[in-house]
Scaffold this motif. Structure first.
Motif, PDB file in Angstrom:
ATOM      1  N   GLY A  42       0.842  -1.191   0.000  1.00 37.48           N
ATOM      2  CA  GLY A  42       0.000   0.000   0.000  1.00 37.48           C
ATOM      3  C   GLY A  42       0.878   1.243   0.000  1.00 37.48           C
ATOM      4  O   GLY A  42       2.024   1.221  -0.468  1.00 37.48           O
ATOM      5  N   ASP A  43       0.353   2.323   0.555  1.00 40.98           N
ATOM      6  CA  ASP A  43       1.111   3.565   0.638  1.00 40.98           C
ATOM      7  C   ASP A  43       1.662   3.807   2.028  1.00 40.98           C
ATOM      8  O   ASP A  43       2.315   4.822   2.261  1.00 40.98           O
ATOM      9  CB  ASP A  43       0.218   4.758   0.254  1.00 40.98           C
ATOM     10  CG  ASP A  43      -0.155   4.753  -1.211  1.00 40.98           C
ATOM     11  OD1 ASP A  43       0.616   4.178  -2.018  1.00 40.98           O
ATOM     12  OD2 ASP A  43      -1.213   5.308  -1.554  1.00 40.98           O
ATOM     13  N   ASP A  44       1.414   2.864   2.953  1.00 42.28           N
ATOM     14  CA  ASP A  44       1.773   3.161   4.338  1.00 42.28           C
ATOM     15  C   ASP A  44       2.809   2.232   4.958  1.00 42.28           C
ATOM     16  O   ASP A  44       3.145   2.382   6.129  1.00 42.28           O
ATOM     17  CB  ASP A  44       0.504   3.168   5.198  1.00 42.28           C
ATOM     18  CG  ASP A  44      -0.222   1.829   5.188  1.00 42.28           C
ATOM     19  OD1 ASP A  44       0.142   0.949   4.388  1.00 42.28           O
ATOM     20  OD2 ASP A  44      -1.163   1.671   5.983  1.00 42.28           O
ATOM     21  N   THR A  45       3.364   1.262   4.202  1.00 42.89           N
ATOM     22  CA  THR A  45       4.346   0.351   4.788  1.00 42.89           C
ATOM     23  C   THR A  45       5.424  -0.025   3.769  1.00 42.89           C
ATOM     24  O   THR A  45       5.117  -0.413   2.652  1.00 42.89           O
ATOM     25  CB  THR A  45       3.676  -0.951   5.290  1.00 42.89           C
ATOM     26  OG1 THR A  45       2.606  -0.620   6.166  1.00 42.89           O
ATOM     27  CG2 THR A  45       4.666  -1.836   6.030  1.00 42.89           C
ATOM     28  N   LEU A  46       6.666   0.095   4.196  1.00 39.87           N
ATOM     29  CA  LEU A  46       7.800  -0.414   3.437  1.00 39.87           C
ATOM     30  C   LEU A  46       8.148  -1.768   4.047  1.00 39.87           C
ATOM     31  O   LEU A  46       8.275  -1.883   5.275  1.00 39.87           O
ATOM     32  CB  LEU A  46       9.001   0.533   3.545  1.00 39.87           C
ATOM     33  CG  LEU A  46      10.283   0.082   2.859  1.00 39.87           C
ATOM     34  CD1 LEU A  46      10.131   0.219   1.342  1.00 39.87           C
ATOM     35  CD2 LEU A  46      11.465   0.893   3.343  1.00 39.87           C
ATOM     36  N   VAL A  47       8.264  -2.801   3.218  1.00 33.34           N
ATOM     37  CA  VAL A  47       8.554  -4.147   3.712  1.00 33.34           C
ATOM     38  C   VAL A  47       9.916  -4.582   3.195  1.00 33.34           C
ATOM     39  O   VAL A  47      10.224  -4.441   2.010  1.00 33.34           O
ATOM     40  CB  VAL A  47       7.472  -5.154   3.249  1.00 33.34           C
ATOM     41  CG1 VAL A  47       7.786  -6.554   3.751  1.00 33.34           C
ATOM     42  CG2 VAL A  47       6.093  -4.713   3.705  1.00 33.34           C
ATOM     43  N   VAL A  48      10.730  -5.112   4.101  1.00 34.82           N
ATOM     44  CA  VAL A  48      12.031  -5.675   3.742  1.00 34.82           C
ATOM     45  C   VAL A  48      12.001  -7.139   4.142  1.00 34.82           C
ATOM     46  O   VAL A  48      11.784  -7.464   5.308  1.00 34.82           O
ATOM     47  CB  VAL A  48      13.190  -4.948   4.465  1.00 34.82           C
ATOM     48  CG1 VAL A  48      14.516  -5.587   4.113  1.00 34.82           C
ATOM     49  CG2 VAL A  48      13.181  -3.465   4.135  1.00 34.82           C
ATOM     50  N   GLU A  49      12.186  -8.017   3.161  1.00 32.85           N
ATOM     51  CA  GLU A  49      12.241  -9.455   3.435  1.00 32.85           C
ATOM     52  C   GLU A  49      13.660  -9.939   3.150  1.00 32.85           C
ATOM     53  O   GLU A  49      14.137  -9.831   2.027  1.00 32.85           O
ATOM     54  CB  GLU A  49      11.270 -10.226   2.544  1.00 32.85           C
ATOM     55  CG  GLU A  49       9.828 -10.084   2.931  1.00 32.85           C
ATOM     56  CD  GLU A  49       8.909 -10.917   2.061  1.00 32.85           C
ATOM     57  OE1 GLU A  49       9.379 -11.561   1.090  1.00 32.85           O
ATOM     58  OE2 GLU A  49       7.706 -10.922   2.341  1.00 32.85           O
ATOM     59  N   ALA A  50      14.293 -10.464   4.163  1.00 35.19           N
ATOM     60  CA  ALA A  50      15.623 -11.046   4.003  1.00 35.19           C
ATOM     61  C   ALA A  50      15.473 -12.557   4.142  1.00 35.19           C
ATOM     62  O   ALA A  50      15.060 -13.054   5.190  1.00 35.19           O
ATOM     63  CB  ALA A  50      16.587 -10.494   5.046  1.00 35.19           C
ATOM     64  N   HIS A  51      15.758 -13.269   3.074  1.00 32.56           N
ATOM     65  CA  HIS A  51      15.673 -14.733   3.073  1.00 32.56           C
ATOM     66  C   HIS A  51      17.011 -15.256   3.587  1.00 32.56           C
ATOM     67  O   HIS A  51      18.026 -15.147   2.907  1.00 32.56           O
ATOM     68  CB  HIS A  51      15.370 -15.240   1.671  1.00 32.56           C
ATOM     69  CG  HIS A  51      14.088 -14.689   1.133  1.00 32.56           C
ATOM     70  ND1 HIS A  51      12.913 -15.409   1.171  1.00 32.56           N
ATOM     71  CD2 HIS A  51      13.773 -13.483   0.589  1.00 32.56           C
ATOM     72  CE1 HIS A  51      11.941 -14.669   0.670  1.00 32.56           C
ATOM     73  NE2 HIS A  51      12.435 -13.501   0.304  1.00 32.56           N
ATOM     74  N   LEU A  52      16.976 -15.801   4.783  1.00 37.64           N
ATOM     75  CA  LEU A  52      18.202 -16.202   5.475  1.00 37.64           C
ATOM     76  C   LEU A  52      18.173 -17.687   5.818  1.00 37.64           C
ATOM     77  O   LEU A  52      18.047 -18.064   6.987  1.00 37.64           O
ATOM     78  CB  LEU A  52      18.385 -15.357   6.739  1.00 37.64           C
ATOM     79  CG  LEU A  52      18.465 -13.848   6.520  1.00 37.64           C
ATOM     80  CD1 LEU A  52      18.365 -13.102   7.827  1.00 37.64           C
ATOM     81  CD2 LEU A  52      19.740 -13.496   5.782  1.00 37.64           C
ATOM     82  N   PRO A  53      18.303 -18.548   4.809  1.00 38.76           N
ATOM     83  CA  PRO A  53      18.324 -19.978   5.113  1.00 38.76           C
ATOM     84  C   PRO A  53      19.571 -20.320   5.930  1.00 38.76           C
ATOM     85  O   PRO A  53      20.601 -19.668   5.800  1.00 38.76           O
ATOM     86  CB  PRO A  53      18.365 -20.634   3.736  1.00 38.76           C
ATOM     87  CG  PRO A  53      18.967 -19.605   2.843  1.00 38.76           C
ATOM     88  CD  PRO A  53      18.528 -18.278   3.397  1.00 38.76           C
ATOM     89  N   ASN A  54      19.447 -21.279   6.783  1.00 42.89           N
ATOM     90  CA  ASN A  54      20.550 -21.763   7.613  1.00 42.89           C
ATOM     91  C   ASN A  54      20.958 -20.808   8.722  1.00 42.89           C
ATOM     92  O   ASN A  54      21.995 -20.991   9.341  1.00 42.89           O
ATOM     93  CB  ASN A  54      21.774 -22.124   6.763  1.00 42.89           C
ATOM     94  CG  ASN A  54      21.447 -23.138   5.695  1.00 42.89           C
ATOM     95  OD1 ASN A  54      20.699 -24.082   5.938  1.00 42.89           O
ATOM     96  ND2 ASN A  54      21.970 -22.934   4.504  1.00 42.89           N
TER      97      ASN A  54
END
Length: 149
Positions: A42-54
């Motif tokens: 949307g216009d109200d949230t910045l999302v950062v996804e870090a895929h950290l296997p192991n």
């Protein structure tokens, strides 16, 4: 005779060989290397996804430093096997990302969760001042007479 000689290039094909080698390495490790996705919800949230296997949650830190989100993960393993000739076997891996936050980020309300190898950081964004359109004038006010004379 001179026209039938071909110049030998010792580096011919090196670029293709390098590309094939790198593609093979990346294909072998795809899904095993950490990746980062940054997007808005949307216009109200910045999302950062870090895929950290192991990595485990205990290995990960999330900080806000001078207007940037800093994600770090570090893992060390030690393995001692008395049956083998070596005394100690160690390995480590680390991950570091620094993402500059937008001005409207509400830094005090940032939240993070770690589930199934994925760290998700939610950065709320304030509404702030909305952009407004500035009217463009024609540059001539009045009758358009020359003031210089």
């Amino acid at each position: 005779m001179k026209n039938s000689l071909e110049r030998f290039d010792p580096f011919a094909g090196l670029e293709a060989l390098t590309r094939d080698f790198e593609d093979g390495i990346l294909r072998a490790y795809r899904g095993k290397l950490p990746t980062t996705d940054v997007y808005t919800r949307g216009d109200d949230t910045l999302v950062v996804e870090a895929h950290l296997p192991n990595f485990d949650e205990d290995n990960i830190t999330v900080n806000v430093d001078r207007g940037a989100l800093v994600i770090q993960a570090e893992r060390h393993e030690k393995d001692e096997d008395k049956k083998k000739k070596y005394v100690l076997r160690e390995s480590s891996s680390s991950f570091y990302r620094r993402i500059v936050l937008p001005e409207q980020a509400e830094e005090q309300d940032i939240s993070a969760e770690f589930k199934k190898g994925v760290l998700t950081v939610n950065v709320p964004l304030s509404k702030g001042a909305s952009p407004r359109q500035v009217p463009i004038g024609s540059g001539s006010k009045g009758s358009g007479e020359n003031k210089d004379g």
